[in-house]
Design a protein around this motif. Structure first.
Motif, short mmCIF file in Angstrom:
data_model
loop_
_atom_site.label_atom_id
_atom_site.label_comp_id
_atom_site.label_asym_id
_atom_site.label_seq_id
_atom_site.Cartn_x
_atom_site.Cartn_y
_atom_site.Cartn_z
N PHE A 79 0.81 -1.20 0.00
CA PHE A 79 0.00 0.00 0.00
C PHE A 79 0.85 1.26 0.00
O PHE A 79 2.00 1.25 0.44
CB PHE A 79 -0.97 0.04 1.19
CG PHE A 79 -0.34 0.32 2.53
CD1 PHE A 79 -0.09 1.62 2.96
CD2 PHE A 79 0.00 -0.73 3.38
CE1 PHE A 79 0.48 1.88 4.20
CE2 PHE A 79 0.56 -0.48 4.62
CZ PHE A 79 0.81 0.82 5.03
N VAL A 80 0.27 2.32 -0.53
CA VAL A 80 0.76 3.69 -0.39
C VAL A 80 -0.42 4.46 0.17
O VAL A 80 -1.55 4.32 -0.32
CB VAL A 80 1.20 4.28 -1.75
CG1 VAL A 80 1.57 5.74 -1.62
CG2 VAL A 80 2.37 3.47 -2.33
N LEU A 81 -0.19 5.25 1.21
CA LEU A 81 -1.28 6.01 1.81
C LEU A 81 -1.98 6.86 0.75
O LEU A 81 -1.32 7.43 -0.14
CB LEU A 81 -0.76 6.90 2.94
CG LEU A 81 -0.23 6.17 4.17
CD1 LEU A 81 0.31 7.18 5.19
CD2 LEU A 81 -1.29 5.28 4.80
N PRO A 82 -3.31 6.96 0.82
CA PRO A 82 -4.09 7.65 -0.22
C PRO A 82 -3.62 9.08 -0.52
O PRO A 82 -3.64 9.50 -1.67
CB PRO A 82 -5.51 7.64 0.33
CG PRO A 82 -5.56 6.47 1.24
CD PRO A 82 -4.19 6.35 1.83
N GLU A 83 -3.18 9.80 0.48
CA GLU A 83 -2.76 11.19 0.25
C GLU A 83 -1.47 11.29 -0.56
O GLU A 83 -1.08 12.37 -1.00
CB GLU A 83 -2.64 11.96 1.56
CG GLU A 83 -1.72 11.34 2.59
CD GLU A 83 -2.39 10.38 3.56
OE1 GLU A 83 -1.88 10.26 4.68
OE2 GLU A 83 -3.41 9.74 3.20
#
Length: 141
Positions: A79-83
């Protein structure tokens, strides 16, 4: 190992990881691990080849390969944080993961995804040619 790109850094030094961030994402956001216990998240990382994505000292992404480093690896918890979406960080993280020396020359790598087929296809992943051979046992969380 460590890779850098602009303000970003990818590291396999698990002592740098912010497991509060990783656990929060995996237990509250990720569809594949709702309510997973923090202790399980950290134990899984410590028994895998784990990658932490950072901007400065803040952890903003994560991936891990469950592997014997000789024949097989299973990619999980990417994952990569949404922001931080839209900056190509997921692609860059996968480039680094796939380039790691311990993941070269393996007979098989596997993963499961419901929404990122396009990303993983760029790195050679495809639907199993023999799905009838694949079995699974689902345990309790």
């Amino acid at each position: 190992m460590q890779w850098t790109r602009d303000d970003y850094r990818l590291s396999t030094n698990i002592d740098e990881f912010d497991f509060d961030v990783v656990h929060r994402y995996l237990s509250e956001v990720a569809y594949w691990s709702p309510d997973v216990a923090r202790e399980k998240v950290e134990r899984a990382a410590r028994h895998s080849l784990a990658f932490g994505l950072f901007r400065g000292n803040a952890q903003i992404g994560y991936a891990r390969m469950i592997t014997d480093t000789a024949t097989f690896a299973y990619l999980a918890d990417v994952f990569v944080l949404p922001e931080h979406h839209g900056a190509g960080l997921g692609t860059w993280m996968m480039q680094c993961v796939m380039a790691h020396p311990d993941l070269q020359g393996l007979r098989r790598m596997m993963l499961v995804t419901s929404d990122a087929h396009g990303l993983y296809a760029r790195f050679g992943f495809a639907a199993s040619k023999h799905p009838e051979r694949i079995m699974e046992k689902i345990g309790k969380a």
